[in-house]
Design an enzyme around this catalytic site. Structure first.
Site, short mmCIF file in Angstrom:
data_model
loop_
_atom_site.label_atom_id
_atom_site.label_comp_id
_atom_site.label_asym_id
_atom_site.label_seq_id
_atom_site.Cartn_x
_atom_site.Cartn_y
_atom_site.Cartn_z
N LEU A 165 0.84 -1.20 0.00
CA LEU A 165 0.00 0.00 0.00
C LEU A 165 0.88 1.25 0.00
O LEU A 165 0.50 2.29 -0.55
CB LEU A 165 -0.94 0.01 1.21
CG LEU A 165 -1.97 1.13 1.13
CD1 LEU A 165 -3.02 0.85 0.07
CD2 LEU A 165 -2.62 1.38 2.47
N TYR A 166 2.05 1.17 0.62
CA TYR A 166 2.98 2.31 0.58
C TYR A 166 3.24 2.70 -0.88
O TYR A 166 3.10 3.86 -1.27
CB TYR A 166 4.29 1.94 1.28
CG TYR A 166 5.40 2.96 1.11
CD1 TYR A 166 5.24 4.28 1.52
CD2 TYR A 166 6.62 2.59 0.52
CE1 TYR A 166 6.26 5.21 1.36
CE2 TYR A 166 7.64 3.52 0.36
CZ TYR A 166 7.45 4.83 0.77
OH TYR A 166 8.46 5.74 0.61
#
Ligand SMILES: NC(=O)c1ccc[n+]([C@@H]2O[C@H](COP(=O)([O-])OP(=O)(O)OC[C@H]3O[C@@H](n4cnc5c(N)ncnc54)[C@H](O)[C@@H]3O)[C@@H](O)[C@H]2O)c1
Length: 342
Positions: free
Chosen positions: A151-152
């Site tokens: 998700l980063y």
């Protein structure tokens, strides 16, 4: 003298960049919330050093607070905006995904909304090598980055895409840096170098993921700052690609927007990195080999040719030297810290 608005100045990279800009005689408004992702005392200590420069004005507030951002922009009247504040870290994005949406997506959107009114001559934003996912190396700016594996990475890719639309609609010359494992003095306590030095000096073992068989295109922070400072004056102009030997420019066909890798293109194995720390600390590391962690990739390796074509510069500080500078700083900082605590 140039007027800068820099976000993330209490952070590792933002501190080094702001210090260089101030030392060069520029004016910097530094925007940072001093979040508690890691020890805020380290962030305050960095800001305290910046406050010794007359040209520095700190604003302590969150990116999610658009009114505060707008005030900071009014204070700065910036010619150049550099956006580094973010929730960083690959592994933490698995534990705390909400922080990444708030800080990186909503926060970056607010910044773009404010910048739209300010119309700086150049907007520069921190993205990451993680956007390349597990794609083939070396990573090239023209590679497709459509398959983020954390998700980063997804939030940084979202920031790049949002910035592209603003560059197009509002004609804001925009550069997205893709940073590769940055290290050096004043570094982050959640990153390998800090953790390894901390463990080795305390006689604890170090944990090497991927059975120690990982490679990273480590970038010494002073090299990164040099590259960024040179890029400030290389605002992309639509339809004006640079000549890249055997490579390609990532300049957008519809907007003054480009992505640039900031790295030397010389990956180093994790075991060699630990050996450099052993040398610098004079301690032997007890290594615990562990499997790859979710979201990890085995190798990062930048194609550095676009950066070289734009700036005539290639990050090249050897890891042995950069690690030595870190260890010197760590001993100094932790000693001063211990003395203050007792
Ligand atoms: N260090 C690396 O190896 C690396 C690699 C790739 C990309 N990056 C990117 O570079 C940038 C700087 O990274 P860093 O290593 O200096 O990280 P850092 O965590 O040391 O610095 C980030 C700073 O942003 C501030 N911040 C975070 N969320 C905020 C919010 N919502 N509002 C206001 N301030 C906020 C934090 O307090 C911190 O001081 C980040 O965007 C990061 O994602 C770093």
């Amino acid at each position: 003298m140039t007027r800068f608005l820099v976000t993330g100045t209490a952070g590792f990279i933002g501190f080094h960049l702001a210090r260089r800009l101030l030392a060069d005689g520029h004016a910097v408004v530094g925007f940072d919330a001093i979040t508690d992702y890691y020890d805020p005392r380290l962030k305050r200590a960095r800001h305290a050093l910046l406050e010794q420069f007359a040209g520095f004005r700190p604003v302590i507030a969150r990116l999610e607070d658009e009114a505060a951002l707008r005030k900071a922009a009014d204070l700065a009247a910036p010619e150049v905006v550099i956006h580094l504040a973010a929730q960083a870290g690959v592994r933490y994005s698995i534990e705390a995904p909400h922080a990444y949406i708030g800080h990186n997506v909503v926060g970056s959107f607010n910044l773009l909304e404010v910048v739209r009114g300010v119309r700086p001559r150049h907007l520069l934003l921190a993205s990451t090598s993680s956007v390349y996912g597990g794609g083939p190396t070396p990573f090239r700016e023209t590679d497709r980055v459509d398959w983020p594996i954390t998700l980063y990475a997804a939030t940084k890719k979202a920031m790049e895409a949002m910035a592209h639309s603003y560059a197009h609609l509002w004609r804001i010359p925009t550069t997205c840096f893709r940073f590769f494992t940055v290290y050096g003095p004043w570094g982050r306590p959640d990153m390998a170098l800090f953790k390894f030095v901390d463990a080795m000096l305390a006689g604890r073992p170090v944990e090497l993921y991927g059975q120690g068989d990982m490679r990273r295109d480590f970038t010494y922070v002073d090299d990164l700052v040099e590259a960024v400072v040179r890029l400030v004056d290389r605002a992309p102009r639509q339809g004006a690609p640079v000549m890249v030997e055997d490579g390609a420019d990532s300049l957008s066909p519809v907007a003054p927007w480009r992505a640039v890798n900031i790295a030397g293109g010389m990956p180093v194995g994790l075991q060699d990195f630990v050996a450099a720390i052993e040398h610098a600390t004079g301690r032997r590391a007890e290594r615990i080999l562990l499997p790859m962690q979710p979201g990890d990739i085995r190798e990062t390796h930048a194609d550095h040719r676009l950066l070289a074509a734009l700036t005539g510069y290639r990050p090249a500080t050897p890891v042995a030297e950069g690690v030595r500078h870190f260890v010197d700083w760590y001993l100094d900082y932790s000693g001063a810290h211990a003395a203050r605590a007792s």
